[in-house]
Write a protein that holds these residues in place. Structure first.
Motif, PDB file in Angstrom:
ATOM      1  N   CYS A  56       1.456  -0.933  -6.491  1.00 13.76           N
ATOM      2  CA  CYS A  56       1.038  -0.729  -5.098  1.00 13.76           C
ATOM      3  C   CYS A  56      -0.367  -0.128  -5.105  1.00 13.76           C
ATOM      4  N   GLU A  57      -1.091  -0.386  -4.041  1.00 10.06           N
ATOM      5  CA  GLU A  57      -2.455   0.135  -3.937  1.00 10.06           C
ATOM      6  C   GLU A  57      -2.444   1.480  -3.224  1.00 10.06           C
ATOM      7  N   THR A  58      -2.957   2.506  -3.884  1.00  9.34           N
ATOM      8  CA  THR A  58      -3.018   3.840  -3.265  1.00  9.34           C
ATOM      9  C   THR A  58      -4.005   3.827  -2.091  1.00  9.34           C
ATOM     10  N   LYS A  59      -3.527   4.278  -0.924  1.00 12.34           N
ATOM     11  CA  LYS A  59      -4.378   4.295   0.271  1.00 12.34           C
ATOM     12  C   LYS A  59      -4.617   5.697   0.830  1.00 12.34           C
ATOM     13  N   LEU A  60      -3.671   6.614   0.594  1.00 11.47           N
ATOM     14  CA  LEU A  60      -3.701   7.864   1.343  1.00 11.47           C
ATOM     15  C   LEU A  60      -3.126   9.005   0.513  1.00 11.47           C
ATOM     16  N   ILE A  61      -3.760  10.170   0.614  1.00  9.55           N
ATOM     17  CA  ILE A  61      -3.222  11.421   0.069  1.00  9.55           C
ATOM     18  C   ILE A  61      -2.753  12.265   1.248  1.00  9.55           C
ATOM     19  N   CYS A  62      -1.508  12.743   1.190  1.00 12.34           N
ATOM     20  CA  CYS A  62      -0.940  13.536   2.288  1.00 12.34           C
ATOM     21  C   CYS A  62      -0.767  14.984   1.837  1.00 12.34           C
ATOM     22  N   LEU A  63      -1.336  15.925   2.603  1.00 12.43           N
ATOM     23  CA  LEU A  63      -1.237  17.356   2.324  1.00 12.43           C
ATOM     24  C   LEU A  63      -0.531  18.062   3.481  1.00 12.43           C
ATOM     25  N   GLU A  64      -0.140  19.319   3.247  1.00 16.89           N
ATOM     26  CA  GLU A  64       0.498  20.124   4.293  1.00 16.89           C
ATOM     27  C   GLU A  64      -0.147  21.502   4.333  1.00 16.89           C
ATOM     28  N   ASN A  65      -0.617  21.919   5.528  1.00 21.93           N
ATOM     29  CA  ASN A  65      -1.356  23.170   5.672  1.00 21.93           C
ATOM     30  C   ASN A  65      -1.024  23.820   7.028  1.00 21.93           C
ATOM     31  N   ILE A  96       6.411   2.135   4.066  1.00 22.55           N
ATOM     32  CA  ILE A  96       5.353   2.671   3.217  1.00 22.55           C
ATOM     33  C   ILE A  96       5.980   3.332   1.990  1.00 22.55           C
ATOM     34  N   PRO A  97       5.719   2.822   0.802  1.00 19.83           N
ATOM     35  CA  PRO A  97       6.215   3.483  -0.409  1.00 19.83           C
ATOM     36  C   PRO A  97       5.405   4.739  -0.707  1.00 19.83           C
ATOM     37  N   ALA A  98       6.014   5.661  -1.469  1.00 12.04           N
ATOM     38  CA  ALA A  98       5.362   6.937  -1.775  1.00 12.04           C
ATOM     39  C   ALA A  98       5.407   7.210  -3.269  1.00 12.04           C
ATOM     40  N   ARG A  99       4.309   7.720  -3.761  1.00  7.62           N
ATOM     41  CA  ARG A  99       4.257   8.264  -5.118  1.00  7.62           C
ATOM     42  C   ARG A  99       4.404   9.779  -4.947  1.00  7.62           C
ATOM     43  N   VAL A 100       5.582  10.302  -5.301  1.00  7.59           N
ATOM     44  CA  VAL A 100       5.946  11.686  -4.991  1.00  7.59           C
ATOM     45  C   VAL A 100       5.664  12.575  -6.199  1.00  7.59           C
ATOM     46  N   ASP A 153      -4.877   1.687 -10.186  1.00  8.88           N
ATOM     47  CA  ASP A 153      -6.006   0.788 -10.432  1.00  8.88           C
ATOM     48  C   ASP A 153      -5.883  -0.401  -9.477  1.00  8.88           C
ATOM     49  N   LYS A 154      -6.796  -0.480  -8.507  1.00  2.63           N
ATOM     50  CA  LYS A 154      -6.689  -1.518  -7.482  1.00  2.63           C
ATOM     51  C   LYS A 154      -6.817  -2.932  -8.049  1.00  2.63           C
ATOM     52  N   SER A 155      -7.407  -3.026  -9.236  1.00  2.00           N
ATOM     53  CA  SER A 155      -7.580  -4.362  -9.821  1.00  2.00           C
ATOM     54  C   SER A 155      -6.313  -4.861 -10.509  1.00  2.00           C
ATOM     55  N   GLU A 210       0.854  -1.184   0.000  1.00  2.00           N
ATOM     56  CA  GLU A 210       0.000   0.000   0.000  1.00  2.00           C
ATOM     57  C   GLU A 210       0.893   1.239   0.000  1.00  2.00           C
ATOM     58  N   GLU A 211       0.461   2.301  -0.687  1.00  2.00           N
ATOM     59  CA  GLU A 211       1.309   3.480  -0.821  1.00  2.00           C
ATOM     60  C   GLU A 211       0.537   4.767  -0.577  1.00  2.00           C
TER      61      GLU A 211
END
Length: 379
Positions: free
Chosen positions: A160-169, A129-133, A153-155, A105-106
């Motif tokens: 890796c399966e995308t699980k989370l979007i990380c933002l900074e605010n 945890i791998p990251a798509r940067v 595409d989870k299928s 999962e990434e």
């Protein structure tokens, strides 16, 4: 508008605010420290609140002051539960590990976000945890198009399966800019469309809320988790608070123990957070005014090869572009006059206003900045 007009206007605004008593002129040593809002010193009243705090063992959830702080922050965030943790770095790591707890999962994260750049890649080191940067835009956002195109595409088992979007605010490297509310809504629309989660590194989230004149919870609508620092603009000596669902916080508590983040009589520290949060909005407004005053003051000096993007000075952070390679030279020269700043690159200086900076400190910094250029033959 000349610098004298700017200074008079800022003085008038500050004189109308009731929180000036929180501000001192300088430290006893005469040093004015603009390096970061992490350098703040607890006020005498904050120290009194810490000394008088009721305490218990927080690992057993028996510390009444920690419990009160967590309840206060859960309400502030508009979330079910909150958890007090020793640092913002740990808070972010706990949140990412609690969301992404399976192999393969990434996360999607910006290349110029604090979690990726300045926290040792802890989510990779310790969470596997791998990251798509993806690139951050100049205002700290990640292109919605880029996000959507990089949700896997989870299928398809090749990815890796995308699980989370990380933002900074607020977004540090764009100048402390708050993320626009419509952008946050669009990101949460994407996460609902693709059944993902969204985490916000909200180290300076309260600054964003003040800049946008919104309640903190408005910035967290449909957001799954947040980590907010108490030890930056809010002025506490230590600590952060994370928020999320009750089930999410249960996972985070287990992970906090594993990472050595359990605190026993934490109420002594949590009391500082409660003290700071009760009137945080008014204090942060002053920090933002002081940052704007500083930015406009340096801008109006019209020094050669010195630029300040005033459109980005929306909270308490000011980036000043200097002649190439001169940032450290200027910072060293400023320090000889007891003005501390942070060279962020060979040509960028960072100044951060906070509750130990007053308007006279800002005026002094502007005058010294001009003097330093003359002394170092940069004019």
């Amino acid at each position: 508008m000349n610098s004298n007009t700017i200074f008079r206007k800022a003085k008038f605004i500050l004189s109308q605010l009731s929180m000036r008593s929180y501000y001192k002129m300088t430290t006893k040593s005469g040093v004015v420290d603009f390096r970061s809002d992490t350098v703040t010193q607890p006020s005498p009243d904050m120290r009194q609140a810490m000394m008088k705090a009721a305490v218990g063992d927080d690992v057993y959830k028996e510390d009444p002051t920690v419990n009160e702080l967590e309840k206060f922050c859960a309400d502030l965030f508009g979330m079910e539960k909150a958890l007090y943790v020793p640092s913002g770095t740990m808070g972010n790591l706990l949140c990412l590990m609690a969301h992404v707890n399976g192999r393969g999962e990434e996360i999607i994260i910006g290349a110029k976000q604090h979690v990726y750049c300045y926290e040792q890649g802890g989510f990779m080191q310790l969470g596997s945890i791998p990251a798509r940067v993806l690139p951050n835009e100049c205002n700290g956002t990640i292109s919605l198009k880029d996000i959507e195109e990089n949700i896997t595409d989870k299928s398809d088992f090749h990815f890796c399966e995308t699980k989370l979007i990380c933002l900074e605010n607020t977004h540090l490297l764009s100048g402390g800019t708050p993320l626009p509310l419509d952008y946050l809504k669009n990101v949460t629309d994407l996460k609902q469309k693709y059944n993902l989660k969204v985490h916000v590194d909200g180290a300076r989230l309260y600054n964003a809320a003040v800049a946008l004149n919104e309640p903190v919870q408005s910035l967290l609508k449909n957001i799954d988790s947040v980590s907010m620092c108490l030890s930056k603009g809010l002025g506490c000596p230590v600590g952060s608070v994370i928020g999320g669902t009750e089930e999410f916080i249960k996972r985070a508590i287990r992970l906090r123990k594993c990472l050595g983040g359990g605190i026993r009589q934490g109420g002594i520290l949590a009391a500082a957070g409660l003290f700071a949060l009760k009137d945080a909005r008014e204090k942060l407004k002053i920090d933002h005014i002081n940052a704007r005053l500083l930015a406009e003051g340096i801008y109006e000096l019209k020094l050669p090869s010195v630029t300040v993007d005033l459109t980005k000075v929306q909270t308490n952070i000011v980036f000043v572009k200097t002649p190439n390679g001169a940032a450290k030279t200027i910072a060293d020269a400023l320090s000889k006059h007891l003005i501390l700043s942070s060279p962020f690159s060979s040509s960028i200086l960072r100044f951060v206003t906070h509750l130990n900076i007053c308007q006279d400190d800002v005026f002094r910094c502007v005058e010294v900045f001009k003097q330093v250029f003359k002394e170092n033959c940069l004019l």
